[in-house]
Design a protein around this motif. Structure first.
Motif, short mmCIF file in Angstrom:
data_model
loop_
_atom_site.label_atom_id
_atom_site.label_comp_id
_atom_site.label_asym_id
_atom_site.label_seq_id
_atom_site.Cartn_x
_atom_site.Cartn_y
_atom_site.Cartn_z
N ALA A 245 0.82 -1.22 0.00
CA ALA A 245 0.00 0.00 0.00
C ALA A 245 0.85 1.26 0.00
O ALA A 245 0.41 2.31 -0.45
N GLY A 246 2.06 1.14 0.53
CA GLY A 246 2.90 2.33 0.59
C GLY A 246 4.36 1.96 0.51
O GLY A 246 4.76 0.88 0.96
N ALA A 247 5.13 2.84 -0.10
CA ALA A 247 6.57 2.67 -0.12
C ALA A 247 7.17 4.03 0.20
O ALA A 247 6.84 5.02 -0.44
N ILE A 248 7.98 4.07 1.24
CA ILE A 248 8.63 5.33 1.61
C ILE A 248 10.09 5.20 1.22
O ILE A 248 10.81 4.34 1.73
N ASP A 249 10.49 6.06 0.29
CA ASP A 249 11.84 5.95 -0.29
C ASP A 249 12.77 6.97 0.35
O ASP A 249 12.69 8.16 0.07
N PHE A 250 13.65 6.47 1.23
CA PHE A 250 14.60 7.36 1.90
C PHE A 250 15.93 7.44 1.14
O PHE A 250 16.86 8.05 1.63
N VAL A 251 16.01 6.77 0.00
CA VAL A 251 17.21 6.86 -0.83
C VAL A 251 16.93 7.86 -1.95
O VAL A 251 17.58 8.89 -2.06
N TYR A 261 7.71 1.23 -6.76
CA TYR A 261 6.59 1.90 -7.43
C TYR A 261 5.79 0.97 -8.34
O TYR A 261 4.55 0.96 -8.28
N PRO A 262 6.46 0.13 -9.18
CA PRO A 262 5.67 -0.70 -10.11
C PRO A 262 4.80 -1.75 -9.41
O PRO A 262 3.88 -2.26 -10.02
N VAL A 263 5.12 -2.09 -8.16
CA VAL A 263 4.36 -3.18 -7.50
C VAL A 263 3.43 -2.67 -6.40
O VAL A 263 2.92 -3.45 -5.59
N LEU A 264 3.18 -1.36 -6.38
CA LEU A 264 2.18 -0.84 -5.44
C LEU A 264 0.82 -1.41 -5.77
O LEU A 264 0.49 -1.61 -6.94
N ARG A 265 0.01 -1.65 -4.75
CA ARG A 265 -1.38 -2.04 -5.01
C ARG A 265 -2.14 -0.82 -5.53
O ARG A 265 -1.64 0.31 -5.44
N LYS A 266 -3.35 -1.05 -6.05
CA LYS A 266 -4.16 0.08 -6.51
C LYS A 266 -4.41 1.02 -5.32
O LYS A 266 -4.66 0.56 -4.21
N GLY A 267 -4.33 2.31 -5.59
CA GLY A 267 -4.52 3.28 -4.50
C GLY A 267 -3.29 3.48 -3.64
O GLY A 267 -3.34 4.20 -2.65
N GLY A 268 -2.20 2.79 -4.00
CA GLY A 268 -0.98 2.88 -3.19
C GLY A 268 -0.22 4.18 -3.40
O GLY A 268 -0.49 4.93 -4.34
N ARG A 269 0.71 4.43 -2.49
CA ARG A 269 1.48 5.67 -2.60
C ARG A 269 2.98 5.41 -2.49
O ARG A 269 3.42 4.69 -1.60
N TYR A 270 3.70 6.03 -3.41
CA TYR A 270 5.16 6.03 -3.37
C TYR A 270 5.56 7.40 -2.82
O TYR A 270 5.28 8.43 -3.44
N ILE A 271 6.13 7.40 -1.63
CA ILE A 271 6.45 8.66 -0.95
C ILE A 271 7.96 8.87 -0.97
O ILE A 271 8.71 8.07 -0.41
N LEU A 272 8.36 9.92 -1.64
CA LEU A 272 9.78 10.16 -1.88
C LEU A 272 10.35 11.19 -0.91
O LEU A 272 9.87 12.32 -0.83
N CYS A 273 11.34 10.76 -0.14
CA CYS A 273 12.02 11.65 0.81
C CYS A 273 13.49 11.81 0.48
O CYS A 273 14.06 12.86 0.71
#
Ligand SMILES: [Zn+2]
Ligand SMILES: [Zn+2]
Length: 355
Positions: A245-251, A261-273
């Motif tokens: 559902a979510g991926a928080i990218d600290f890199v 990002y490509p494997v997020l479920r529908k409605g998921g969020r890729y959060i870039l930090c």
């Protein structure tokens, strides 16, 4: 006062003795005891961020021109009050909220200083905490962290806050959902700790370093993924059972984006930090069809800092690894951080700095 200044981008910091400033108006002078060293200091030190495709963003465009003092994870003791500073007493220990705005615009009035267009960020646009003394514009930016280890408390001002604010941007999670934390450096580890504290159990820690993955597991990550593995994205999808559902990218590089990002479920969020740098190209229709979001998250606001500090005060945050080093070792610390050798967070001891 003693400061450790960038005199020239990329060159060793120099110790400088200056006159200690006097607080005017609502200002507060804080005697710094601890100052966290953040990965983004490396970019400020170098003088630029990599935008990919050979493009760079130079920090001088934000007014960050040497000589200046870095350091945006300050912890210290209130030393002197300006004549109009209220609500804080000399001798009180406080975290300094560093993401200060102009204090006058509608954004600042809504306490969203970090989105202000006339930022006065500590250690970026105004002198930072690699210093024995720090001038803070207003007592409202001082946060009480009584009972929390001082070195760990300092790291909450950036790494803790940034992780908390990113977690705040996750979509509503159901019981089957998983969250991936990409990059288990200082920020990623505290994110794992905060996720656990706020009741998110299904966490997959991702990194290329087994020691960091082991540390993430100790802090509560249920699963780990070595992203050097071939087909890391497919593995992540399997680990999450199709419910990422979510991926928080600290890199924040194309390679970490490509894992999650490509494997997020529908409605998921890729959060870039993370500000490692690079660029990505996204086909547009799937963004709509999968209802996914690519979202940025940059530091956080004062309320979020208070919220993460409250978790620490209640003892809900499993402390992440923090190493305290004498301020005189600042250059060695920066080099170690650059080499990726640091587990958790490095904090400078300014309390015992001598000229
Ligand atoms: Zn930082
Ligand atoms: Zn403002």
């Amino acid at each position: 006062m003693i400061t450790y200044d960038v005199i020239e981008h990329g060159k060793p910091l120099q110790k400088v003795v200056k006159e200690t400033p006097k607080p005017a108006g609502t200002e507060v002078l804080v005697r710094v005891t601890r100052s966290g060293v953040c990965h983004s200091d490396l970019h400020i030190w170098d003088g630029y961020f990599d935008l990919g495709g050979g493009k760079r963003f130079y920090v001088k465009e934000r007014g960050c021109v040497p000589p200046f003092t870095m350091g945006h994870e300050p912890f210290g003791v209130v030393e002197t009050l300006g004549p109009r500073a209220r609500g804080v007493k000399v001798g009180q220990k406080r975290i300094v909220f560093p993401w200060i705005g102009c204090g006058k615009c509608p954004i600042c009035k809504d306490a969203l200083d970090n989105y202000c267009l006339n930022q006065r960020f500590v250690g970026v646009m105004r002198p930072g905490a690699y210093s024995t003394h720090l001038l803070v514009p207003h007592p409202r930016y001082l946060v009480d962290a009584s009972g929390v280890d001082e070195a760990f408390a300092s790291t909450l001002a950036c790494s803790g806050l940034t992780a908390y604010s990113a977690i705040n941007k996750l979509p509503k999670l159901n019981q089957r959902d998983w969250v991936a934390v990409l990059g288990c450096g200082g920020l990623g580890l505290v994110a794992v700790s905060i996720l656990k504290a706020v009741g998110v159990r299904n966490v997959i820690a991702c990194d290329v370093d087994e020691t960091k993955l082991a540390a993430a597991k100790q802090l509560g990550a249920k699963k780990t993924l070595d992203t050097r593995a071939p087909e890391a994205a497919r593995q992540l999808q399997e680990l999450a059972g199709g419910y990422l559902a979510g991926a928080i990218d600290f890199v924040g590089m194309p390679a970490t984006h490509a894992v999650a990002y490509p494997v997020l479920r529908k409605g998921g969020r890729y959060i870039l930090c993370g500000l490692f740098g690079g660029e990505i190209t996204l086909p547009m229709p799937p963004i709509a069809q999968r209802a996914v979001a690519v979202m940025g998250s940059y530091v956080g606001n004062l309320q979020e800092l208070k919220a993460v500090v409250a978790l620490a005060k209640k003892g809900k945050l499993k402390p992440t690894p923090v190493t305290t080093r004498p301020a005189d070792e600042v250059n060695a610390v920066l080099e170690e951080l650059k080499a990726g050798k640091v587990l958790g967070r490095m904090v400078l001891d300014l309390e015992h700095a001598v000229a």
